[in-house]
Design a protein around this motif. Structure first.
Motif, PDB file in Angstrom:
ATOM      1  N   GLU A  65      77.860  60.634  47.009  1.00  0.00           N
ATOM      2  CA  GLU A  65      77.798  61.356  45.733  1.00  0.00           C
ATOM      3  C   GLU A  65      79.193  61.535  45.137  1.00  0.00           C
ATOM      4  O   GLU A  65      79.399  61.329  43.936  1.00  0.00           O
ATOM      5  N   ILE A  66      80.143  61.925  45.967  1.00  0.00           N
ATOM      6  CA  ILE A  66      81.513  62.153  45.484  1.00  0.00           C
ATOM      7  C   ILE A  66      82.096  60.871  44.893  1.00  0.00           C
ATOM      8  O   ILE A  66      82.735  60.883  43.837  1.00  0.00           O
ATOM      9  N   LYS A  67      81.863  59.766  45.574  1.00  0.00           N
ATOM     10  CA  LYS A  67      82.441  58.497  45.143  1.00  0.00           C
ATOM     11  C   LYS A  67      81.637  57.823  44.024  1.00  0.00           C
ATOM     12  O   LYS A  67      82.140  56.896  43.380  1.00  0.00           O
ATOM     13  N   GLY A  68      80.394  58.273  43.798  1.00  0.00           N
ATOM     14  CA  GLY A  68      79.530  57.570  42.867  1.00  0.00           C
ATOM     15  C   GLY A  68      79.233  56.170  43.369  1.00  0.00           C
ATOM     16  O   GLY A  68      79.184  55.208  42.606  1.00  0.00           O
ATOM     17  N   ARG A  69      79.034  56.087  44.664  1.00  0.00           N
ATOM     18  CA  ARG A  69      78.890  54.796  45.336  1.00  0.00           C
ATOM     19  C   ARG A  69      77.429  54.529  45.674  1.00  0.00           C
ATOM     20  O   ARG A  69      76.684  55.437  46.045  1.00  0.00           O
ATOM     21  N   LYS A  70      77.005  53.283  45.542  1.00  0.00           N
ATOM     22  CA  LYS A  70      75.642  52.915  45.892  1.00  0.00           C
ATOM     23  C   LYS A  70      75.458  52.981  47.410  1.00  0.00           C
ATOM     24  O   LYS A  70      76.348  52.601  48.169  1.00  0.00           O
ATOM     25  N   HIS A  71      74.291  53.422  47.822  1.00  0.00           N
ATOM     26  CA  HIS A  71      74.015  53.534  49.255  1.00  0.00           C
ATOM     27  C   HIS A  71      73.926  52.176  49.941  1.00  0.00           C
ATOM     28  O   HIS A  71      73.913  52.096  51.163  1.00  0.00           O
ATOM     29  N   THR A  72      73.859  51.107  49.158  1.00  0.00           N
ATOM     30  CA  THR A  72      73.840  49.773  49.742  1.00  0.00           C
ATOM     31  C   THR A  72      75.233  49.321  50.182  1.00  0.00           C
ATOM     32  O   THR A  72      75.368  48.308  50.873  1.00  0.00           O
ATOM     33  N   SER A  73      76.272  50.075  49.778  1.00  0.00           N
ATOM     34  CA  SER A  73      77.640  49.769  50.209  1.00  0.00           C
ATOM     35  C   SER A  73      77.917  50.534  51.499  1.00  0.00           C
ATOM     36  O   SER A  73      77.934  51.769  51.494  1.00  0.00           O
ATOM     37  N   PRO A  74      78.133  49.850  52.618  1.00  0.00           N
ATOM     38  CA  PRO A  74      78.255  50.544  53.907  1.00  0.00           C
ATOM     39  C   PRO A  74      79.563  51.312  54.039  1.00  0.00           C
ATOM     40  O   PRO A  74      80.564  51.002  53.385  1.00  0.00           O
ATOM     41  N   LEU A  75      79.533  52.331  54.896  1.00  0.00           N
ATOM     42  CA  LEU A  75      80.723  53.084  55.257  1.00  0.00           C
ATOM     43  C   LEU A  75      81.213  52.618  56.626  1.00  0.00           C
ATOM     44  O   LEU A  75      80.407  52.300  57.505  1.00  0.00           O
ATOM     45  N   ASN A 124      74.343  53.611  57.167  1.00  0.00           N
ATOM     46  CA  ASN A 124      74.204  52.183  56.865  1.00  0.00           C
ATOM     47  C   ASN A 124      72.861  51.630  57.353  1.00  0.00           C
ATOM     48  O   ASN A 124      72.817  50.660  58.113  1.00  0.00           O
ATOM     49  N   PRO A 125      71.747  52.232  56.927  1.00  0.00           N
ATOM     50  CA  PRO A 125      70.436  51.779  57.417  1.00  0.00           C
ATOM     51  C   PRO A 125      70.177  50.322  57.057  1.00  0.00           C
ATOM     52  O   PRO A 125      70.541  49.852  55.983  1.00  0.00           O
ATOM     53  N   ASN A 157      88.558  57.927  46.540  1.00  0.00           N
ATOM     54  CA  ASN A 157      88.581  57.606  45.118  1.00  0.00           C
ATOM     55  C   ASN A 157      87.149  57.421  44.661  1.00  0.00           C
ATOM     56  O   ASN A 157      86.237  57.308  45.487  1.00  0.00           O
ATOM     57  N   GLN A 158      86.948  57.398  43.357  1.00  0.00           N
ATOM     58  CA  GLN A 158      85.632  57.048  42.852  1.00  0.00           C
ATOM     59  C   GLN A 158      85.494  55.531  42.882  1.00  0.00           C
ATOM     60  O   GLN A 158      86.467  54.804  42.686  1.00  0.00           O
ATOM     61  N   SER A 159      84.297  55.060  43.139  1.00  0.00           N
ATOM     62  CA  SER A 159      84.067  53.625  43.248  1.00  0.00           C
ATOM     63  C   SER A 159      84.561  52.910  41.984  1.00  0.00           C
ATOM     64  O   SER A 159      84.300  53.354  40.868  1.00  0.00           O
ATOM     65  N   GLY A 160      85.300  51.834  42.216  1.00  0.00           N
ATOM     66  CA  GLY A 160      85.825  51.057  41.104  1.00  0.00           C
ATOM     67  C   GLY A 160      87.180  51.507  40.604  1.00  0.00           C
ATOM     68  O   GLY A 160      87.807  50.820  39.792  1.00  0.00           O
ATOM     69  N   GLN A 161      87.663  52.649  41.094  1.00  0.00           N
ATOM     70  CA  GLN A 161      88.964  53.173  40.684  1.00  0.00           C
ATOM     71  C   GLN A 161      90.032  52.800  41.719  1.00  0.00           C
ATOM     72  O   GLN A 161      89.720  52.478  42.859  1.00  0.00           O
ATOM     73  N   PRO A 162      91.324  52.862  41.330  1.00  0.00           N
ATOM     74  CA  PRO A 162      92.383  52.516  42.289  1.00  0.00           C
ATOM     75  C   PRO A 162      92.354  53.406  43.528  1.00  0.00           C
ATOM     76  O   PRO A 162      91.954  54.574  43.465  1.00  0.00           O
ATOM     77  N   SER A 163      92.764  52.846  44.644  1.00  0.00           N
ATOM     78  CA  SER A 163      92.847  53.606  45.891  1.00  0.00           C
ATOM     79  C   SER A 163      93.979  54.622  45.816  1.00  0.00           C
ATOM     80  O   SER A 163      94.855  54.543  44.953  1.00  0.00           O
ATOM     81  N   SER A 164      93.961  55.587  46.735  1.00  0.00           N
ATOM     82  CA  SER A 164      94.892  56.710  46.693  1.00  0.00           C
ATOM     83  C   SER A 164      95.946  56.621  47.794  1.00  0.00           C
ATOM     84  O   SER A 164      95.602  56.497  48.969  1.00  0.00           O
ATOM     85  N   VAL A 165      97.216  56.705  47.399  1.00  0.00           N
ATOM     86  CA  VAL A 165      98.307  56.721  48.374  1.00  0.00           C
ATOM     87  C   VAL A 165      99.046  58.057  48.377  1.00  0.00           C
ATOM     88  O   VAL A 165      99.981  58.270  49.136  1.00  0.00           O
TER      89      VAL A 165
END
Length: 232
Positions: A65-75, A124-125, A157-165
């Motif tokens: 939810e925080i990332k706005g990421r699809k559940h089909t993208s595994p962690l 990651n079902p 980060n939110q999906s599609g946005q630059p990573s955080s350093v």
């Protein structure tokens, strides 16, 4: 105007209450948050990440939810030490010493999940493979050991946005975390970890070059693994 100033001060104070140094002093606090099913933000040896107990489906859903990421993208998961990996993934087919040569370090190894994995099936079902990290970063390894579980880990980060350093890179997401742990500016750049598929005996496949491709390939070839030809 006075109300606005007061409100601003409250907001700053509230944010600062979330942010602590990524030091051993705060490790117990982070471990308790993880055990309570909360999401925290932590530095790794590559990027800042969101972490939670990988066996808490509620916490894992919160990360999506925080990332706005699809559940089909595994962690991926993170563990404190290399010997812990076999609790969650299949390692029997790998040359002795290979994982200890790759990890801890900026590498995500893809391994088979296996029937004996203690991970909840809700992570990651439907996927038979699993990305595993042991970052070369003291704080996250300390809290992974203390949590006595694998941590679900993904970039902060939110999906599609630059990573955080640096934590300011994802300041708009702090409010969704129980704590944000500040490890300063991370020096590896925004390339992230090198992702390598080790699911097939004697073979490897680089799925993402990341920040350590050359070193990773050198280690893999030292152990006589052969690069798997790209499909298609």
């Amino acid at each position: 105007m006075a109300w606005n100033v007061e409100r601003c001060e409250v907001d700053v104070e509230s944010k600062m209450g979330l942010v602590h140094s990524a030091t051993e002093f705060y490790a117990d606090e982070a471990i308790e948050a993880l055990k309570a099913g909360k999401v925290i933000a932590v530095p790794t040896d590559t990027l800042y990440g969101f972490a939670c107990d990988a066996c808490s489906s509620e916490a894992v859903n919160r990360i999506y939810e925080i990332k706005g990421r699809k559940h089909t993208s595994p962690l991926a998961i993170c563990v404190g030490d290399v010997p812990d990996i076999k609790r969650f993934a299949v390692t029997d087919h790998l040359p002795h010493g290979l994982l200890d040569s790759l990890l801890p370090g900026p590498v995500t190894v893809i391994l088979g999940r296996g029937e004996s994995s203690v991970l909840e099936k809700s992570l990651n079902p439907g996927l038979d493979n699993l990305g595993v990290r042991v970052p070369d970063s003291d704080f996250i390894r300390i809290i992974a050991r203390g949590a006595e579980s694998a941590l679900a880990l993904t970039s902060a980060n939110q999906s599609g946005q630059p990573s955080s350093v640096i934590i300011k890179d994802f300041e708009n997401l702090w409010e969704h975390c129980t704590y944000v742990y500040d490890g300063g500016v991370l020096p590896a750049g925004r390339a992230g970890s090198t992702v390598v598929d080790l699911t097939k005996p004697g073979k490897y496949r680089i799925l993402r070059p990341g920040s350590a491709k050359e070193q990773t390939v050198a280690i893999l070839e030292k152990y006589s693994l052969l690069e798997e030809a790209a499909s298609g």
